[in-house]
Design an enzyme around this catalytic site. Structure first.
Site, mmCIF file in Angstrom:
data_model
loop_
_atom_site.group_PDB
_atom_site.id
_atom_site.type_symbol
_atom_site.label_atom_id
_atom_site.label_comp_id
_atom_site.label_asym_id
_atom_site.label_seq_id
_atom_site.Cartn_x
_atom_site.Cartn_y
_atom_site.Cartn_z
ATOM 1 N N GLU A 86 42.058 40.305 37.541
ATOM 2 C CA GLU A 86 42.446 38.841 37.672
ATOM 3 C C GLU A 86 44.058 38.647 37.452
ATOM 4 O O GLU A 86 44.731 37.184 37.683
ATOM 5 C CB GLU A 86 41.710 38.617 36.357
ATOM 6 C CG GLU A 86 40.421 38.024 37.135
ATOM 7 C CD GLU A 86 38.861 37.471 36.719
ATOM 8 O OE1 GLU A 86 39.705 37.185 35.057
ATOM 9 O OE2 GLU A 86 38.379 37.463 36.888
ATOM 10 N N HIS A 119 36.691 30.917 38.639
ATOM 11 C CA HIS A 119 35.865 30.796 37.838
ATOM 12 C C HIS A 119 33.583 30.236 38.298
ATOM 13 O O HIS A 119 32.942 30.375 38.011
ATOM 14 C CB HIS A 119 35.161 31.383 36.716
ATOM 15 C CG HIS A 119 36.440 31.993 36.058
ATOM 16 N ND1 HIS A 119 37.751 32.524 36.027
ATOM 17 C CD2 HIS A 119 36.812 33.123 35.137
ATOM 18 C CE1 HIS A 119 37.876 32.884 35.328
ATOM 19 N NE2 HIS A 119 37.524 33.919 34.720
#
Length: 236
Positions: A86, A119
């Site tokens: 990420e 997310h």
């Protein structure tokens, strides 16, 4: 007619924050800064641990515990794979593209929006398996979007100021390990005054140390800031 300033392009790995110069402070100082921010939760952890925080940390670094963690796919995903991938995508790869267009300060707040939206797949999982009501899932999704966006802005700030990827990755892994501060239990804790003081002290020290501990002078030339002709606040 004003001549355009031409600068040599930094190496790709340097733009991605993968470089040797200044790597030791880049690994240590942002992590220390993040631990200062979590002074309240760390104090609460020490109070609630039967053995205390130091023995708890020592046992966590024992060979048996490390081996168990390395065999645990969920642990590897949360503390190794997710922080590394990420940060590589949303900080190291995205910020060098945004900074020349928006400037470093705006990029710090734009890049985390993509990180927060990424997310939202948790919403699909929760709705598919029917763990909670639709309203509860949506409220949790909005909260997570806000939390991850704020965290993303913090690690983007670290990446631009230090020019290193290692700091954001370690901070990301540490925050995944700590989780969101348990403010509710802290307010009901028997040692509430001490805990509240540690929370407030952590925030105060974090605010005071944020810029000194991320001073670009301690990390060598910051490659990402060489992409713009005039240095701006986050790079100076």
């Amino acid at each position: 007619m004003r001549a355009l300033e031409v600068r040599p392009s930094p190496p790709l790995l340097a733009l991605l924050g993968i470089r040797i110069e200044g790597s030791v402070p880049a690994a240590a100082l942002p992590l220390i800064l993040t631990m200062v921010l979590f002074l309240g939760p760390l104090t609460q952890m020490a109070m609630d641990s039967p053995k205390g925080l130091v023995p708890e940390v020592k046992s966590g670094f024992s060979l048996k515990n490390v081996a168990d963690c390395l065999r645990d796919l969920c642990w590897l995903r949360n503390h190794v794979v997710a922080p590394l991938t990420e940060e590589l995508v949303f900080r190291a790869s995205m910020l060098p593209i945004l900074v020349p267009c928006t400037g470093p300060t705006a990029a710090i707040f734009i890049a985390p929006l993509f990180f927060g939206v990424a997310h939202f797949h948790h919403v699909i999982e929760q709705l598919r398996f029917g763990h909670d009501t639709v309203l509860h899932v949506l409220v949790c999704a909005v909260f997570q979007f806000c939390y991850t966006s704020v965290f993303g802005a913090y690690t983007a700030f670290i990446f631009i100021r230090t020019g290193h990827l290692v700091g954001p990755v370690l901070c990301h892994s540490f925050c995944n390990w700590m989780g969101f501060p348990a403010l509710g239990s802290a307010l009901q804790h028997p040692q509430r005054p001490v805990l509240m003081l540690s929370y407030e002290l952590g925030l105060l020290l974090f605010a005071l140390l944020l810029f000194p501990l991320t001073d670009p002078l301690m990390y060598g030339m910051t490659p990402i800031c060489s992409l713009i002709l005039e240095l701006r606040s986050a790079c100076s």
